[in-house]
Design a protein around this motif. Structure first.
Motif, PDB file in Angstrom:
ATOM      1  N   ILE A 143      41.013  50.816  64.974  1.00  0.00           N
ATOM      2  CA  ILE A 143      41.710  50.170  63.854  1.00  0.00           C
ATOM      3  C   ILE A 143      40.876  50.212  62.585  1.00  0.00           C
ATOM      4  O   ILE A 143      41.343  50.649  61.532  1.00  0.00           O
ATOM      5  N   TYR A 144      39.625  49.784  62.679  1.00  0.00           N
ATOM      6  CA  TYR A 144      38.756  49.733  61.503  1.00  0.00           C
ATOM      7  C   TYR A 144      38.510  51.151  60.966  1.00  0.00           C
ATOM      8  O   TYR A 144      37.988  52.029  61.665  1.00  0.00           O
ATOM      9  N   GLY A 145      38.908  51.394  59.736  1.00  0.00           N
ATOM     10  CA  GLY A 145      38.704  52.702  59.120  1.00  0.00           C
ATOM     11  C   GLY A 145      39.687  53.756  59.569  1.00  0.00           C
ATOM     12  O   GLY A 145      39.725  54.851  58.994  1.00  0.00           O
ATOM     13  N   GLN A 146      40.490  53.441  60.596  1.00  0.00           N
ATOM     14  CA  GLN A 146      41.491  54.389  61.078  1.00  0.00           C
ATOM     15  C   GLN A 146      42.902  53.955  60.676  1.00  0.00           C
ATOM     16  O   GLN A 146      43.666  54.738  60.132  1.00  0.00           O
ATOM     17  N   LEU A 147      43.227  52.706  60.963  1.00  0.00           N
ATOM     18  CA  LEU A 147      44.536  52.165  60.582  1.00  0.00           C
ATOM     19  C   LEU A 147      44.428  51.128  59.471  1.00  0.00           C
ATOM     20  O   LEU A 147      45.387  50.938  58.709  1.00  0.00           O
ATOM     21  N   VAL A 148      43.307  50.435  59.400  1.00  0.00           N
ATOM     22  CA  VAL A 148      43.104  49.391  58.391  1.00  0.00           C
ATOM     23  C   VAL A 148      41.852  49.721  57.591  1.00  0.00           C
ATOM     24  O   VAL A 148      40.824  50.091  58.159  1.00  0.00           O
ATOM     25  N   SER A 149      41.948  49.579  56.274  1.00  0.00           N
ATOM     26  CA  SER A 149      40.801  49.855  55.407  1.00  0.00           C
ATOM     27  C   SER A 149      39.713  48.812  55.624  1.00  0.00           C
ATOM     28  O   SER A 149      39.998  47.682  56.064  1.00  0.00           O
ATOM     29  N   PRO A 150      38.468  49.138  55.340  1.00  0.00           N
ATOM     30  CA  PRO A 150      37.370  48.173  55.530  1.00  0.00           C
ATOM     31  C   PRO A 150      37.571  46.857  54.790  1.00  0.00           C
ATOM     32  O   PRO A 150      37.107  45.811  55.255  1.00  0.00           O
ATOM     33  N   ASP A 151      38.272  46.888  53.641  1.00  0.00           N
ATOM     34  CA  ASP A 151      38.495  45.633  52.908  1.00  0.00           C
ATOM     35  C   ASP A 151      39.780  44.924  53.344  1.00  0.00           C
ATOM     36  O   ASP A 151      40.162  43.909  52.764  1.00  0.00           O
ATOM     37  N   ALA A 152      40.421  45.454  54.369  1.00  0.00           N
ATOM     38  CA  ALA A 152      41.619  44.834  54.956  1.00  0.00           C
ATOM     39  C   ALA A 152      42.742  44.634  53.950  1.00  0.00           C
ATOM     40  O   ALA A 152      43.487  43.653  54.014  1.00  0.00           O
TER      41      ALA A 152
END
Length: 753
Positions: A143-152
């Motif tokens: 999810i992190y960096g794949q589906l959701v950006s680091p800043d959410a």
């Protein structure tokens, strides 16, 4: 010379046959439209093709989504936002055109028991549970960096289409977006922005821009012809005769391209109408001006037409050949779109030449020709008689100017050598397209939507092999941590890290706990194979080529360290990086071939090797100047640059041909070289200025195109054409004074005798 004169005799003597030839040619051009021929199709200039390469039942394949829904919100994990996205996904999956969407709640469990994970709380949960879910989700490697950006603040939802249910382009884009917006509107408290990007939306955006530009620039070209012809001639008959040439040339060229099954692309469809219009107009202006001038004198209308064809037809023939050679040199390119562009433009230029020497004579002989104004010729809009002092200075300092022109050309060439080949998807797209804007956002927030993939494989299987595979992954990821342009690597080690297993010696025992739908994507134990997915941005091959080179060097070092290990790097960004290296080859091959052929044509036609030497600097300078300007404006060498430079070498030599043809005629009268230069300068200088302004005004219309490739082509063409005028009115007279010492140097001994 004699061939053109014989043609003029035939035109005057057989007007009905000439009209029959025009009619038959028009019917042949019309036939492919009435009975379409297979094989001719529009293809994109850039690598934006749609593929449906997904195989297997894997739920998560990072590099195989047809498109991405880009969801932006200041707080993705607010209760209303999550509810709205849930509703969006459920609604979109009911569309017949959608095969599947993949989002956070579709992430498989990180255990072999298949227990459904609670990545996100239920709709009835309180706000604190949503914040806990935020922290939990952002720790997940899928999810992190794949589906959701680091800043959410950005969520990507990969989309796959059901191609059997796609009826219209809108099913892939507008209808999907409208459905999503409608479903989100049910939750007024959700602050969500929805857009769509990826291979399919970007491809369709480029196609839409192509269709719009194709029609728009055809209309602009015809309107421009009308205004230019009106400004130059101001009588209806002449305007109609001159304006008929570009229109009929475009019609004939369209038929010829269909007969030859030459494919269209973004550049051809927009540049070709402008090119044909401007070439047809400039040649037509030359011919009609000489026709009116002779008719004003002691010649009858038919005799004036004969003289104008004999005098101007030779120069038009030679300019058409050299321009076609410039375009035709692109067939040496390895890129199919570049070849097709070169072939299409070569055909267009030659067809336009035929149209000029058939349509204008046919209309001039007809009843319409009687109404061509010839009793008083309008003064040229641009007179250069006031440039006597400039010409005196050029002829007085011919050696200095000749040497300076050579040094300036060499300097520009030296600067141009620093150009780097490049290719960016975004340059083939309209800047204001929603898909383009979404792509730019993904570049910044997610590290891009494209992937390169590292595949590693050992020939034999053992416990030690498993350990080595994980060691290799760890070393590659350590290397990637120092490359800011290679973002968010995803591997089997990423999943093991989320389970707290960082040691290679006992981590493989936990691999079996992972869901097969995830594990099989990143690790194939039966083949001792690993895969690492790495995100890349659309920053261009010039930026990523050295990055990929360092990664390849690292992989080579690991292969040397581990016996039997095979590591390969693949992906569309890498392919683009490899393909763009061919641009240099294409440019050298095209320009080199065109330059040699044009030089030989000039030497053979004028029967003088000195003329070949004289034309080198004036015709090389515009290209060198354009290359230097690209460097000065921080541009790189893209596909469109190769096309533009090959085009410009043919156009740049046209002015030289008109100047030299008139100079040769003046020398043949028996006057000295300096007087011949003066007569030529003032005789054709004004016409060269006018045709240069016509060409620049025509190509500058492409500056309003939404596509960066078209604007780049326009800028390069305008600079080259302007540079050609400088070369022909400033450098060429000085070089002629220096290198042509006596009439036989240009007329030849046979002509002198």
């Amino acid at each position: 010379m004699r061939l053109v004169t014989r043609y003029a005799d035939w035109v005057i003597g057989h007007p009905k046959t000439l009209w029959a030839v025009i009619l038959i040619t028009s019917l042949l051009a019309l036939w492919p439209s009435v009975s379409p021929r297979p094989g001719a199709a529009h293809i994109p200039l850039q690598d934006l093709e749609i593929t449906n390469a997904s195989t297997g039942d894997e739920l998560f394949l990072p590099d195989r989504a047809d498109s991405f829904l880009v969801i932006r919100s200041p707080d993705l994990f607010a209760p209303d936002t999550i509810k709205a996205i849930r509703n969006l996904v459920a609604s979109a999956e009911t569309l017949p055109s959608i095969h599947s969407l993949f989002w956070i709640e579709d992430i498989p469990p990180l255990n072999m028991f298949g227990l459904p994970p609670a990545w996100l709380p239920e709709d009835t949960a309180d706000k604190s549970e949503y914040q806990e879910a935020r922290e939990r989700v952002l720790k997940h490697p899928l999810i992190y960096g794949q589906l959701v950006s680091p800043d959410a603040t950005t969520l990507l939802i990969p989309v796959r289409y059901n191609w059997m249910k796609i009826g219209h382009d809108e099913d892939c884009t507008d209808n999907l977006i409208q459905n999503c917006q409608t479903s989100v509107a049910e939750f007024p408290g959700a602050n969500i922005d929805i857009s769509l990007t990826g291979r399919v939306p970007l491809f369709l955006a480029a196609q839409k821009a192509f269709r719009t530009n194709h029609q728009k620039f055809q209309i602009i070209s015809y309107v421009l012809v009308f205004f230019i012809a009106t400004a130059l001639f101001r009588d209806f008959a002449t305007i109609l005769i001159v304006g008929a040439v570009p229109a009929i040339s475009m019609f004939w060229t369209s038929g010829a391209l269909q007969w030859l099954s030459i494919q269209s692309n973004d550049l051809t469809s927009v540049v070709l109408p402008v090119l044909i219009t401007m070439v047809g107009l400039t040649d037509g202006v030359h011919l009609i001006v000489v026709f009116r001038k002779h008719w004003k004198g002691n010649y009858s209308r038919l005799k004036a037409l004969h003289q104008s064809i004999s005098r101007v037809g030779v120069a038009c023939l030679l300019t058409s050949i050299t321009t076609a050679v410039g375009f035709g040199s692109l067939i040496l390119a390895r890129s199919t779109p570049i070849k097709d562009f070169g072939l299409a433009c070569s055909v267009g230029v030659l067809v336009t030449f035929v149209a000029v020497l058939t349509i204008i004579p046919a209309l001039a002989i007809s009843s319409l020709g009687k109404y061509v104004s010839h009793s008083s010729i309008n003064r040229r809009p641009i007179e250069i008689k006031q440039f006597h002092r400039l010409l005196d200075f050029i002829l007085s300092h011919f050696r200095t100017i000749s040497i300076l022109s050579a040094l300036l050309t060499i300097l520009c060439i030296t600067v141009s050598l620093s150009l780097k080949p490049d290719a960016r998807t975004i340059n083939a797209l309209p800047a204001d397209s929603p898909a383009t804007l979404a792509l730019k956002h993904c570049n910044q927030s997610m590290g891009g939507i494209d992937f390169v993939k590292v595949t590693g494989e050992f020939p034999t299987s053992s416990t030690q092999t498993d350990v080595h595979l994980l060691e290799v992954i760890r070393k590659i990821e350590d290397f990637l941590s120092g490359e800011p342009l290679l973002r968010h690597p995803l591997s089997i080690q990423s999943l093991l890290d989320s389970l707290g297993r960082k040691s290679p010696t006992d981590s493989m025992d936990y691999v079996e706990l992972l869901s097969p739908s995830i594990r099989n994507i990143l690790l194939n134990q039966a083949r001792n194979q690993i895969q690492i997915y790495i995100r890349t941005q659309d920053l261009g091959a010039a930026v990523y080529t050295p990055v990929f080179a360092r990664l390849k060097e690292k992989l080579k070092g690991l292969q040397d360290e581990y016996s039997g290990l095979q590591l390969t790097l693949s992906g569309i960004p890498l392919k683009s990086s490899k393909d763009v290296s061919l641009i240099v080859y294409d440019l050298v091959a095209s320009l080199g071939t065109a330059s040699i052929i044009i030089l030989l044509v000039m030497v053979i036609f004028y029967r003088s090797w000195r003329i070949g030497l004289v034309t080198i600097i004036p015709n090389l300078f515009p290209l060198a100047l354009t290359g230097a300007l690209l460097v000065a404006t921080d541009q790189n060498l893209a596909i469109v640059s190769v096309c533009a430079l090959a085009v410009c070498i043919g156009i740049a030599v046209d002015d030289s041909i008109h100047f030299l043809t008139r100079f040769r005629q003046e020398v043949a009268k028996g006057i000295d070289i300096e007087s011949a230069i003066r007569n030529t300068f003032f005789g054709v200088g004004g016409a060269l200025v006018i045709t240069t302004l016509i060409l620049i005004s025509g190509f500058s219309t492409l500056l309003i195109s939404p596509l960066p490739t078209h604007r780049m082509f326009s800028m390069m063409a305008c600079v080259t054409i302007g540079g050609a005028l400088i070369g022909d009115l400033l450098f060429l007279p000085a070089l002629l004074k220096w290198l042509i010492r006596k009439p036989s140097d240009i007329l030849g001994k046979r002509s002198m005798g």
